[in-house]
Design a protein around this motif. Structure first.
Motif, mmCIF file in Angstrom:
data_model
loop_
_atom_site.group_PDB
_atom_site.id
_atom_site.type_symbol
_atom_site.label_atom_id
_atom_site.label_comp_id
_atom_site.label_asym_id
_atom_site.label_seq_id
_atom_site.Cartn_x
_atom_site.Cartn_y
_atom_site.Cartn_z
ATOM 1 N N ALA A 209 0.835 -1.196 0.000
ATOM 2 C CA ALA A 209 0.000 0.000 0.000
ATOM 3 C C ALA A 209 0.873 1.251 0.000
ATOM 4 C CB ALA A 209 -0.912 -0.006 1.215
ATOM 5 N N GLN B 284 -10.721 -4.796 5.511
ATOM 6 C CA GLN B 284 -9.706 -4.159 4.683
ATOM 7 C C GLN B 284 -10.407 -3.565 3.470
ATOM 8 O OE1 GLN B 284 -6.092 -6.152 2.381
ATOM 9 N NE2 GLN B 284 -5.631 -5.863 4.565
ATOM 10 N N ILE B 285 -10.039 -2.341 3.132
ATOM 11 C CA ILE B 285 -10.672 -1.694 1.988
ATOM 12 C C ILE B 285 -9.630 -1.132 1.034
ATOM 13 C CG2 ILE B 285 -12.763 -1.127 3.287
ATOM 14 C CD1 ILE B 285 -11.843 1.744 3.421
ATOM 15 N N ARG B 286 -9.981 -1.187 -0.242
ATOM 16 C CA ARG B 286 -9.228 -0.471 -1.274
ATOM 17 C C ARG B 286 -9.906 0.871 -1.443
ATOM 18 N NH1 ARG B 286 -10.375 0.396 -6.379
ATOM 19 N NH2 ARG B 286 -11.952 -1.269 -6.473
ATOM 20 N N GLN B 287 -9.179 1.920 -1.161
ATOM 21 C CA GLN B 287 -9.790 3.236 -1.124
ATOM 22 C C GLN B 287 -9.909 3.836 -2.534
ATOM 23 O OE1 GLN B 287 -9.935 4.959 2.899
ATOM 24 N NE2 GLN B 287 -7.817 5.461 2.363
ATOM 25 N N GLY C 40 -14.397 3.380 -0.052
ATOM 26 C CA GLY C 40 -13.775 2.384 -0.905
ATOM 27 C C GLY C 40 -14.567 1.093 -0.933
ATOM 28 N N THR D 281 -12.201 -5.479 0.615
ATOM 29 C CA THR D 281 -11.440 -6.536 -0.058
ATOM 30 C C THR D 281 -11.189 -7.743 0.834
ATOM 31 O OG1 THR D 281 -9.376 -5.425 0.564
ATOM 32 C CG2 THR D 281 -10.286 -4.916 -1.613
ATOM 33 N N SER E 13 -3.736 4.210 0.170
ATOM 34 C CA SER E 13 -4.410 3.561 -0.954
ATOM 35 C C SER E 13 -5.233 2.364 -0.503
ATOM 36 C CB SER E 13 -3.383 3.127 -2.000
ATOM 37 O OG SER E 13 -2.456 2.204 -1.429
ATOM 38 N N GLU E 14 -4.754 1.676 0.521
ATOM 39 C CA GLU E 14 -5.470 0.550 1.131
ATOM 40 C C GLU E 14 -5.288 0.657 2.628
ATOM 41 O OE1 GLU E 14 -4.765 -3.400 -0.887
ATOM 42 O OE2 GLU E 14 -3.155 -2.222 -1.813
ATOM 43 N N ARG E 15 -6.258 0.122 3.377
ATOM 44 C CA ARG E 15 -6.130 0.215 4.826
ATOM 45 C C ARG E 15 -7.085 -0.746 5.512
ATOM 46 N NH1 ARG E 15 -8.789 5.172 7.856
ATOM 47 N NH2 ARG E 15 -7.906 3.802 9.431
ATOM 48 N N ASN E 16 -6.821 -0.983 6.782
ATOM 49 C CA ASN E 16 -7.743 -1.720 7.639
ATOM 50 C C ASN E 16 -8.520 -0.732 8.498
ATOM 51 O OD1 ASN E 16 -6.782 -4.213 6.711
ATOM 52 N ND2 ASN E 16 -5.140 -4.246 8.242
#
Length: 325
Positions: free
Chosen positions: A2, A32-35, A68, A71, A97-100
Motif C-alpha cells: 500500500a 480491509q478496503i481499497r480506497q 472504498g 477486499t 491507498s489501502e487500509r484496515n
C-alpha cells in the motif's frame, strides 16, 4: 504494498510524504478496503501541526474520512462482506491507498451515491447533520449565522438549513465565495474583508441578532460572534481554522445576553453504532432527496497531499476537496 502519507515529524505541509507501507490482514472486527477517494478536512491540518495529538504518536498516517470497496474481512465481522461499498468519517489513517478499518466505524454507501461523493461528504455532511439537527434544532423560525459559508461544511449546511426552513446568513472572504454560498442555500452572505459582520448581522435582523452562530473559524471571529446572538441564543464553536480561541472569562456570556456556548465534535455525536447509523442515514436521505447536493470542487493525487494542505490553509479551496490514491 500500500501507499500512504506518513507524518514522521510535526510541522508544515512539507512533512506529508508518501511511503510504501506493509498492510497486514484485517484483524478481529476489522475490514480491509481499497480506497477510491479520501476526504480532505481542516482537522487533518490540526493533527499535522500538533494542535491535536495523534493517539498513535509519531509516526502516523493522517486523515479521518474516505470511501472504498471491502477486499477482506476479519474474524467476527458480520455487517460487511467482500465487495461492499463503504465509507467512514472518524477512522484515523485515511491517507492511504489501502487500509484496515474497525467495522464499527464504517457504513454502507447506498446505491445511487458514488464512492467519490461519499468520501466528500461523510465528515462534513454528518457535521452539518448534528449541528443543525442535534446541537440546535433548526427550523422555520430560526435565523442563523454560519461562518466560512463557502467551506465544505458551510456549503452543505446552507442547503440543509434552507431545506429546514431557516433564514440563513453566512460569511465569506471573496465575491467568488459569496456567489458560491448564495447558490447553496444562503439568503445573505457577508464579505468579512470589506464589511463588519457584526454590524451587518444586526442590520439584517433588525437589531435582534441570530438564534445561533456556527463558528469554525475561531480566533478571528471571537468575540464578534457573540455580539451577533440574541439574548439566550447559542454560540457553537466547532473548529478553529484561524487559530484557537484564547482563554476567556465565562462571564462574557452573561454580559452579552445570558448566552449559551458549546464546543461539540462529530465524534461525540456518533460514538455509538445506533448514533452513527442514524446520523449517516439522515445525511444519505437529504442527498438522495436532492435537498443537498455535494460538489467536489478540487481533487489532488494522494502524493500531492502537501499541496492540498497548502491550498486549504491559504483559503484557495472552496467546498469539498478529495485526495485520489
Amino acid at each position: 504494498m500500500a501507499q500512504a502519507i506518513v507524518v514522521r515529524e510535526l510541522g508544515g505541509p512539507e512533512v506529508l510524504k508518501m511511503e510504501g507501507v506493509t498492510l497486514a490482514p484485517p484483524g478481529p472486527g476489522e475490514v480491509q478496503i481499497r480506497q477510491v477517494a479520501i476526504g480532505l478536512n481542516f482537522i487533518d491540518v490540526y493533527f499535522r501541526t500538533g494542535l491535536y495529538k495523534s493517539a498513535k504518536g509519531l509516526p502516523f498516517i493522517p486523515g479521518k474520512e474516505g470511501a472504498g470497496i471491502v477486499t477482506a474481512v476479519g474474524d467476527g465481522v458480520s455487517l460487511f462482506s467482500v465487495g461492499d461499498r463503504v465509507a467512514y468519517a472518524s477512522a484515523d489513517g485515511a491517507y492511504a491507498s489501502e487500509r484496515n478499518v474497525e467495522s464499527s466505524q464504517l457504513v454502507k454507501v447506498p446505491d445511487g451515491i458514488s464512492l467519490e461523493t461519499a468520501a466528500a461528504m461523510m465528515l462534513k455532511g454528518m457535521t452539518a447533520q448534528y449541528l443543525l439537527n442535534q446541537t440546535f434544532q433548526v427550523g422555520p423560525e430560526t435565523t442563523l449565522l454560519f461562518h466560512a459559508a463557502a467551506g465544505g461544511v458551510g456549503l452543505i449546511a446552507g442547503q440543509w438549513a434552507k431545506a429546514l426552513g431557516a433564514t440563513v446568513i453566512g460569511t465569506a472572504g471573496s465575491q467568488e465565495k459569496i456567489e458560491l454560498a448564495l447558490a447553496h442555500g444562503y439568503d445573505h452572505v457577508i464579505n468579512y474583508n470589506t464589511e463588519n459582520f457584526v454590524d451587518r448581522v444586526k442590520e439584517l435582523t433588525a437589531g435582534r441578532g441570530v438564534d445561533v452562530v456556527y463558528d469554525s473559524v475561531g480566533r478571528d471571529t471571537f468575540p464578534g460572534s457573540l455580539d451577533c446572538i440574541r439574548p439566550r441564543g447559542l454560540w457553537v464553536s466547532f473548529g478553529n481554522s484561524s487559530g484557537p480561541v484564547d482563554a476567556f472569562n465565562i462571564g462574557i456570556l452573561a454580559q452579552k445576553g445570558s448566552l449559551f456556548a458549546t464546543r461539540p465534535t462529530l465524534f461525540g455525536y456518533i460514538a455509538t453504532r445506533p448514533a452513527l447509523e442514524a446520523c449517516a442515514n439522515s445525511l444519505f436521505d437529504v442527498v438522495q432527496g436532492n435537498k443537498v447536493r455535494i460538489n467536489i470542487n478540487q481533487t489532488y493525487p494522494l502524493a500531492e497531499a502537501g499541496r492540498a494542505h497548502t491550498d486549504l490553509e491559504s483559503r484557495r479551496t472552496s467546498g469539498t476537496t478529495l485526495l485520489i490514491p
